[in-house]
Design an enzyme around this catalytic site. Structure first.
Site, PDB file in Angstrom:
ATOM      1  N   ARG A 235      44.261  32.997  34.933  1.00  0.00           N
ATOM      2  CA  ARG A 235      44.829  34.327  34.735  1.00  0.00           C
ATOM      3  C   ARG A 235      45.718  34.264  33.499  1.00  0.00           C
ATOM      4  O   ARG A 235      46.523  33.337  33.349  1.00  0.00           O
ATOM      5  CB  ARG A 235      45.659  34.767  35.949  1.00  0.00           C
ATOM      6  CG  ARG A 235      44.820  35.226  37.134  1.00  0.00           C
ATOM      7  CD  ARG A 235      44.174  36.587  36.887  1.00  0.00           C
ATOM      8  NE  ARG A 235      43.464  37.092  38.060  1.00  0.00           N
ATOM      9  CZ  ARG A 235      42.202  36.790  38.340  1.00  0.00           C
ATOM     10  NH1 ARG A 235      41.519  35.957  37.555  1.00  0.00           N
ATOM     11  NH2 ARG A 235      41.603  37.288  39.404  1.00  0.00           N
ATOM     12  N   GLU A 264      44.365  42.658  29.022  1.00  0.00           N
ATOM     13  CA  GLU A 264      42.899  42.710  29.065  1.00  0.00           C
ATOM     14  C   GLU A 264      42.481  44.168  29.259  1.00  0.00           C
ATOM     15  O   GLU A 264      43.064  44.867  30.084  1.00  0.00           O
ATOM     16  CB  GLU A 264      42.347  41.850  30.212  1.00  0.00           C
ATOM     17  CG  GLU A 264      42.585  40.374  30.056  1.00  0.00           C
ATOM     18  CD  GLU A 264      41.984  39.558  31.203  1.00  0.00           C
ATOM     19  OE1 GLU A 264      41.184  40.094  31.998  1.00  0.00           O
ATOM     20  OE2 GLU A 264      42.339  38.373  31.304  1.00  0.00           O
ATOM     21  N   HIS A 283      36.903  37.479  29.605  1.00  0.00           N
ATOM     22  CA  HIS A 283      37.052  37.276  31.050  1.00  0.00           C
ATOM     23  C   HIS A 283      35.652  37.249  31.689  1.00  0.00           C
ATOM     24  O   HIS A 283      35.312  38.038  32.561  1.00  0.00           O
ATOM     25  CB  HIS A 283      37.898  38.383  31.675  1.00  0.00           C
ATOM     26  CG  HIS A 283      38.469  37.993  33.011  1.00  0.00           C
ATOM     27  ND1 HIS A 283      39.661  38.464  33.502  1.00  0.00           N
ATOM     28  CD2 HIS A 283      37.981  37.175  33.984  1.00  0.00           C
ATOM     29  CE1 HIS A 283      39.894  37.954  34.709  1.00  0.00           C
ATOM     30  NE2 HIS A 283      38.879  37.180  35.016  1.00  0.00           N
TER      31      HIS A 283
HETATM   32  C1  8YV Z   1      36.102  38.471  38.920  1.00  0.00           C
HETATM   33  C2  8YV Z   1      37.997  36.929  38.470  1.00  0.00           C
HETATM   34  O1  8YV Z   1      35.232  37.429  39.306  1.00  0.00           O
HETATM   35  O2  8YV Z   1      37.024  36.318  40.530  1.00  0.00           O
HETATM   36  C3  8YV Z   1      38.065  36.450  39.854  1.00  0.00           C
HETATM   37  O3  8YV Z   1      39.220  36.153  40.274  1.00  0.00           O
HETATM   38  O4  8YV Z   1      38.778  36.513  37.667  1.00  0.00           O
HETATM   39  C4  8YV Z   1      37.018  37.891  37.925  1.00  0.00           C
HETATM   40  O5  8YV Z   1      36.222  37.242  36.962  1.00  0.00           O
HETATM   41  C5  8YV Z   1      35.312  39.601  38.292  1.00  0.00           C
HETATM   42  O6  8YV Z   1      36.188  40.507  37.695  1.00  0.00           O
HETATM   43  C6  8YV Z   1      34.497  40.314  39.371  1.00  0.00           C
HETATM   44  O7  8YV Z   1      35.412  41.033  40.178  1.00  0.00           O
END
Ligand code: 8YV
Length: 325
Positions: A235, A264, A283
């Site tokens: 994150r 983002e 991301h």
């Molecule tokens: C989500 C993410 O996978 O899974 C997570 O915590 O960081 C994201 O990549 C993606 O946004 C699907 O919700």
């Protein structure tokens, strides 16, 4: 009058999964990231017992109050920093997420960023396309083989990264809140400062929470070798981005590979976009057809299980399920 549980879906449901969910529930679909208290009537909200949503939906105390009958919210993500978990637990609302199914995809992006940084692959592509190769060879880069990979966090994704890095003959060290028996044979536990000092590549695999926000800042970056790379696929706000930009500009570290940022989507005006020793991705850690399919399947299964009385696979606050909340 249908006796099926009423649920909100603010995710894109593939047709077959919409059908599967509709067999068990009455579905109210709302645009991704929209708050139910903005788009669903109070009368309908009072009947909602379940929800499946992306991390764009802030499941906070206000939203929980707007859904008085909610018993479960299923996150289409492994991270759950979009959820006020203590508030949900106090309300006896079960929170589910999608671990396991995306571990490989995120680990692959981690390794990809590491290779892009060490071998200058992004600059190399531009070098060839620009015709610069006709004027001389591409500058030498650096091996990752034999180097030390430091993992800040050794959960599921960290363990997959460690296993993969072993195939690249890397020495893997890690720091967690406590030593992890699952890491035996995969990586060596070291103190947090030692992790930053000894790593040639330091990769972040910890969740975003109050105690981890900006936990990688000027002090930690100052401990790193000036030949080291920082990678973040966890994150953005775990890293103090202003301190990172300063460290990159000053050559305190050699480069950074970021799949996540504090802001983002990242605007082109961000200073990160001007830095030649930074590789940026949008991301995309879990963004493959196969992984996102597995994730939405798990998120829908968690919701169906919870509203039909079956224990879901992945619970963030299992004490709610066990009746101990
Ligand atoms: C989500 C993410 O996978 O899974 C997570 O915590 O960081 C994201 O990549 C993606 O946004 C699907 O919700």
């Amino acid at each position: 009058m249908s006796q099926k549980p009423k649920v909100i879906a603010s995710v894109t449901l593939p047709p077959d999964l919409r059908e599967r969910l509709a067999a068990a529930c009455d579905i109210i679909e709302i645009p991704m990231g929209q708050r139910p208290d903005e788009v669903v009537s109070e009368e309908t909200r009072a009947q909602i017992t379940g929800m499946v949503c992306t991390m764009k939906t802030k499941v906070d105390a206000a939203l929980l109050a707007a859904l008085p009958a909610l018993t479960v919210s299923s996150n289409f993500a492994v991270g759950f920093d979009n959820v006020d978990v203590p508030a949900a637990t106090a309300r006896k609302v079960l929170i589910c997420n999608t671990p396991r199914v995306l571990d490989g995809a995120v680990a692959d992006i981690t390794i990809g960023l590491m290779l892009c940084l060490a071998r200058n692959l992004v600059a190399g592509d531009a070098f060839v396309r620009s015709g610069a190769w006709t004027k001389g060879p591409f500058p030498l880069a650096r091996d990752i083989r034999g180097k030390t990979l430091g993992l800040l966090g050794m959960g599921r994704i960290g363990r997959v990264v460690a296993r993969t890095a072993q195939a690249f003959d890397m020495k893997v060290i890690y720091h967690n809140r406590r030593e992890d028996p699952h890491a035996q044979g995969l990586a060596t536990y070291v103190a947090r400062d030692e992790l930053f000092k000894a790593s040639d590549v330091l990769s972040i695999h910890i969740p975003l929470a109050a105690e981890t926000r900006h936990s990688v800042g000027k002090r930690e970056l100052g401990l790193m070798k000036n030949s080291a790379y920082l990678i973040n696929t966890a994150r953005g706000p775990v890293v103090d981005e202003a301190a990172l930009i300063e460290a990159l500009r000053a050559g305190k570290i050699a480069g950074a590979g970021l799949d996540v940022m504090e802001q983002e989507p990242l605007p082109a005006s961000s200073p990160l976009c001007e830095l030649p020793n930074v590789v940026l991705q949008a991301h995309i850690g879990s963004a493959t057809h196969e992984t996102r399919r597995a994730m939405i399947e798990l998120a829908v299964a968690n919701l169906i299980d919870a509203v039909t009385g079956k224990q879901p696979e992945a619970m963030v606050n299992p004490e709610v399920w066990q009746g101990h909340a």
